[in-house]
Write a protein that holds these residues in place. Structure first.
Motif, mmCIF file in Angstrom:
data_model
loop_
_atom_site.group_PDB
_atom_site.id
_atom_site.type_symbol
_atom_site.label_atom_id
_atom_site.label_comp_id
_atom_site.label_asym_id
_atom_site.label_seq_id
_atom_site.Cartn_x
_atom_site.Cartn_y
_atom_site.Cartn_z
ATOM 1 N N GLY A 172 0.820 -1.205 0.000
ATOM 2 C CA GLY A 172 0.000 0.000 0.000
ATOM 3 C C GLY A 172 0.854 1.254 0.000
ATOM 4 O O GLY A 172 0.687 2.145 -0.847
ATOM 5 N N GLU A 202 0.665 3.162 -3.707
ATOM 6 C CA GLU A 202 -0.318 4.236 -3.784
ATOM 7 C C GLU A 202 0.275 5.596 -4.147
ATOM 8 O O GLU A 202 -0.252 6.287 -5.024
ATOM 9 C CB GLU A 202 -1.110 4.332 -2.472
ATOM 10 N N ARG A 256 -2.843 -1.338 -6.726
ATOM 11 C CA ARG A 256 -2.489 -2.330 -5.712
ATOM 12 C C ARG A 256 -2.838 -3.748 -6.136
ATOM 13 O O ARG A 256 -2.187 -4.717 -5.717
ATOM 14 C CB ARG A 256 -3.208 -1.969 -4.395
#
Length: 297
Positions: free
Chosen positions: A153, A157, A163
């Motif tokens: 993550g 991100e 993801r």
């Protein structure tokens, strides 16, 4: 350590429940799950729990994720969390190898202050582009490092990487596993945020196992059974490993370097993998110790 359940440090009512769960390991969290205004409160609550004797007799691996080295909480976290019964501190977002060594020095000082004699390892998060690129250097920075943990993550991100892109996930897994292998430490898989998607969690966990990771992080108790199942050696895997180890023993007696098991050529690397699998099976109670044949006389 097939499954590792995250437990927010600001939720002490969850501590006993987590300890009673089927997770192999617990990761008490002082970082992302705790708001800045509650950091000191969470640290105190977790320290009291660690000192309460609640961990006595537990077979779980106990981990505490502290705050990152550049934060004002870092030093206090290490001093408070370096306690008897804690097996590892989880270091997030290391900026370079100096952060690893600084954490190790602080842990050594805290062990002396707190009277902790048992070794406590460092589990280092790989969750930034730098950390992924230099993951071997981080893993080899200090003898206290015992493993690398992938954080997809935080890694994906900010860069706009999906993801759930399987190709991207596999590339990150492979890089971390190679770095961990070179440094001689374990690799641990990332959390999976979609609690409802059990099939997605299981598929990612199975991929991680195929890449040689030892387990997967869980953010909800319902994910524990999935991780335990994904990283459990299968009965046929165990049986094959036993045949490989027995064949290796016989080959040693005969002075043979390579041989065939179940129609496949086998040599030393395959034997090491079989021995590791049997050790895992024994630890999980799937195999009695007397059922494990030593490969070498």
């Amino acid at each position: 350590m097939r499954s590792k359940l995250f437990v927010p440090g600001s939720r002490p009512e969850l501590f006993p429940k987590a300890l009673a769960s089927e997770a192999d390991a617990l990761s008490f969290d002082l970082e992302d799950s705790v708001a800045p205004a509650r950091k000191a409160e969470a640290r105190l609550a977790l320290r009291d729990f660690l000192l309460s004797g609640a961990l006595s007799g537990s077979t779980k691996t106990i981990i505490v994720r502290i705050n990152a080295p550049e934060t004002p909480y870092f030093a206090e976290d290490i001093l408070a969390m370096t306690q008897a019964g804690v097996h590892m501190l989880n270091l997030p977002k290391p900026r370079d190898t100096n952060d690893i060594r600084a954490a190790s020095r602080a842990m050594a000082e805290a062990q002396e202050i707190n009277g902790v004699t048992a070794p406590i390892g460092l589990l280092v998060n790989i969750e930034t582009p730098y950390a992924l690129r230099c993951s071997h250097e981080l893993a080899a920075a200090d003898p206290r490092v015992v493993g690398l943990q992938l954080g997809l993550g935080d890694l994906f991100e900010p860069l706009g990487i999906a993801r759930r892109d399987v190709s991207a996930v596999r590339q990150a897994m492979f890089a971390v596993r190679m770095a961990a292998g070179e440094a001689g430490v374990f690799a641990y898989d990332a959390a999976f945020a979609d609690i409802r998607d059990e099939a997605g969690f299981l598929a990612e966990a199975e991929q991680a196992r195929q890449f040689g990771f030892i387990g997967k992080s869980c953010i909800h108790p319902r994910q524990i059974a999935l991780a335990n199942a994904a990283f459990r050696p299968g009965d046929e895997e165990i049986a094959h490993a036993q045949r490989v180890v027995e064949a290796a023993r016989q080959a040693d007696l005969q002075g043979v370097g390579a041989y065939v098991v179940d129609g496949k050529m086998v040599d030393a690397p395959f034997v090491r993998r079989a021995e590791a699998l049997l050790a895992t099976a024994t630890r999980l109670g799937l195999l009695a110790p007397q059922d494990v044949t030593e490969a070498r006389p």
